[in-house]
Design an enzyme around this catalytic site. Sequence first.
Site, PDB file in Angstrom:
ATOM      1  N   TYR A 128       0.827  -1.223   0.000  1.00 16.46           N
ATOM      2  CA  TYR A 128       0.000   0.000   0.000  1.00 16.46           C
ATOM      3  C   TYR A 128       0.857   1.267   0.000  1.00 16.46           C
ATOM      4  O   TYR A 128       0.509   2.227   0.674  1.00 16.46           O
ATOM      5  CB  TYR A 128      -0.897   0.051   1.247  1.00 16.46           C
ATOM      6  CG  TYR A 128      -1.659  -1.208   1.560  1.00 16.46           C
ATOM      7  CD1 TYR A 128      -2.668  -1.653   0.705  1.00 16.46           C
ATOM      8  CD2 TYR A 128      -1.390  -1.935   2.709  1.00 16.46           C
ATOM      9  CE1 TYR A 128      -3.376  -2.802   0.994  1.00 16.46           C
ATOM     10  CE2 TYR A 128      -2.099  -3.087   2.998  1.00 16.46           C
ATOM     11  CZ  TYR A 128      -3.095  -3.519   2.140  1.00 16.46           C
ATOM     12  OH  TYR A 128      -3.789  -4.653   2.444  1.00 16.46           O
ATOM     13  N   LYS A 138      -4.265 -13.214  12.535  1.00 15.84           N
ATOM     14  CA  LYS A 138      -3.609 -12.118  13.258  1.00 15.84           C
ATOM     15  C   LYS A 138      -2.969 -12.520  14.599  1.00 15.84           C
ATOM     16  O   LYS A 138      -1.804 -12.865  14.619  1.00 15.84           O
ATOM     17  CB  LYS A 138      -4.589 -10.951  13.432  1.00 15.84           C
ATOM     18  CG  LYS A 138      -4.973 -10.306  12.069  1.00 15.84           C
ATOM     19  CD  LYS A 138      -4.513  -8.898  11.934  1.00 15.84           C
ATOM     20  CE  LYS A 138      -4.426  -8.419  10.497  1.00 15.84           C
ATOM     21  NZ  LYS A 138      -5.655  -8.321   9.738  1.00 15.84           N
TER      22      LYS A 138
HETATM   23  C1  LIG Z   1      -6.100  -8.629   8.333  1.00 14.50           C
HETATM   24  C2  LIG Z   1      -7.450  -9.131   8.059  1.00 14.50           C
HETATM   25  C3  LIG Z   1      -7.693 -10.049   7.017  1.00 14.50           C
HETATM   26  C4  LIG Z   1      -6.605 -10.496   6.075  1.00 14.50           C
HETATM   27  O1  LIG Z   1      -5.564 -11.159   6.709  1.00 14.50           O
HETATM   28  P1  LIG Z   1      -4.133 -11.307   5.964  1.00 14.50           P
HETATM   29  O2  LIG Z   1      -3.363 -12.205   6.880  1.00 14.50           O
HETATM   30  O3  LIG Z   1      -3.568  -9.933   5.866  1.00 14.50           O
HETATM   31  O4  LIG Z   1      -4.396 -11.913   4.648  1.00 14.50           O
HETATM   32  C5  LIG Z   1      -8.986 -10.518   6.854  1.00 14.50           C
HETATM   33  N1  LIG Z   1      -9.979 -10.127   7.658  1.00 14.50           N
HETATM   34  C6  LIG Z   1      -9.791  -9.256   8.662  1.00 14.50           C
HETATM   35  C7  LIG Z   1     -10.935  -8.882   9.542  1.00 14.50           C
HETATM   36  C8  LIG Z   1      -8.516  -8.723   8.892  1.00 14.50           C
HETATM   37  O5  LIG Z   1      -8.337  -7.837   9.876  1.00 14.50           O
END
Ligand SMILES: *Cc1c(COP(=O)(O)O)cnc(C)c1O
Length: 424
Positions: A20, A271
């Site tokens: 980004y 995450k």
């Molecule tokens: C970060 C995020 C994703 C994507 O996860 P990545 O590991 O970056 O592919 C999907 N849904 C939500 C709610 C997120 O915060």
Amino acid sequence: MDAYSSDWAAQGQRHIWLPYTQMQTATPPLPVVRTAGSRIELADGRTLIDGVASWWTACHGYNHPHIADAVRCQLDTMPHVMFGGLVHEPALRLASRLATMLGGDLERVFYTDSGSVAVEVAMKMAVQYWLNQGEHGRTRFLAFRGGYHGDTLGTMAVCDPEEGMHARFAGMLIGHDIVALPGDDEAEAALDDYLARHVHELAGILVEPLVQGAGGMLMHDSSVLQRLRRLADRHGLLLIFDEIFTGFGRTGTMFAFQQAGVRPDIVTLSKALTGGTLPLAATVASRRIFEGFLSDDPGHALMHGPTFMGNALACAAANASLDLFEQEPRLAQVAAIEGVLRARLMPLAALPWVADVRVLGAIGVVELRQVDDREALKRRFADAGVWIRPFGRIAYVTPAFTIAPDELAFLLDAMGTVLAAGQP
Ligand SMILES: *Cc1c(COP(=O)(O)O)cnc(C)c1O
């Protein structure tokens, strides 16, 4: 100049491409040499107090010794083995633990290596669930304005279409139904009518419960989730909660859906799953969804399988992270952080250039009326000794749950001072 010279930063920055980021105008990224707890040590010798926890992942702070030990130990035994036809203790233990924590009949765990792919898998699960029942044509989803579910082609199509990140790809995305979250009885009734007419084209409803993260840190009442559960039940749609941001304590409960008293049919996690150390994601399905794939027909099997799924190092890290949630008072720490965020950020709402201040759990958001120069704002935060990465019109903090009280005070002092200094 060889690749191992001390000039690795200047040399390497000519060869990387950042996410980004307008590479022509952006301030160069800050080279980091070490992390510890809530501190990021830069190559130039400065230390920043971390307000972001590395995109919301490092919930126990960086370099937690319990997670590091678990990964080190797993590295000696078996870093990885393919998950097609083979399984191992870290992945199986983690699956049992996630099923227990999620409760109810959310009991089947499918591993992937990123959040976007976990959402793709949830979408494929829902679509194939209906195909396996002989219901064809149910390939679209109801998703919501302000939502963010990932950067891949499948998930971009269920993000907010107006939000800047993905709008330019509109022509190549599958059309889904992206609507406003139903906040009152009237909106629920309108959606009810809509679903009655379109249910034969829809596989499910996809939502980030309580907080829509990357789409703008927008918060909604738990009654919205109750409305969505009612609508899904009334029309026979699968309800998918994307808890990739909200899962593992961020909103004050282990999972956001626990605050609404409703349960999804499928939930996605990533995450903070490994405490921010290794990439791992999971799509967890209810018994009913799983049983929809059981058949004499091999074609009814779930058709997905990432090369690195169930990576043993990542599963060991995730098990160690869950140990910490059991052994240390994480939810109490989140509640304490929430109190401090409210006390320290709410007064910023009086500034004429602040549009809104909102707090939930360990998420503190200051929404500005406009941001003229986001790069300059980010630089001012770093100059004040903190790592805060504004996006859109918001500056936010999502610290590690283990942040020390003096570090949290420093972080919020710096945030307040920078934001009070003038229209950013
Ligand atoms: C970060 C995020 C994703 C994507 O996860 P990545 O590991 O970056 O592919 C999907 N849904 C939500 C709610 C997120 O915060």
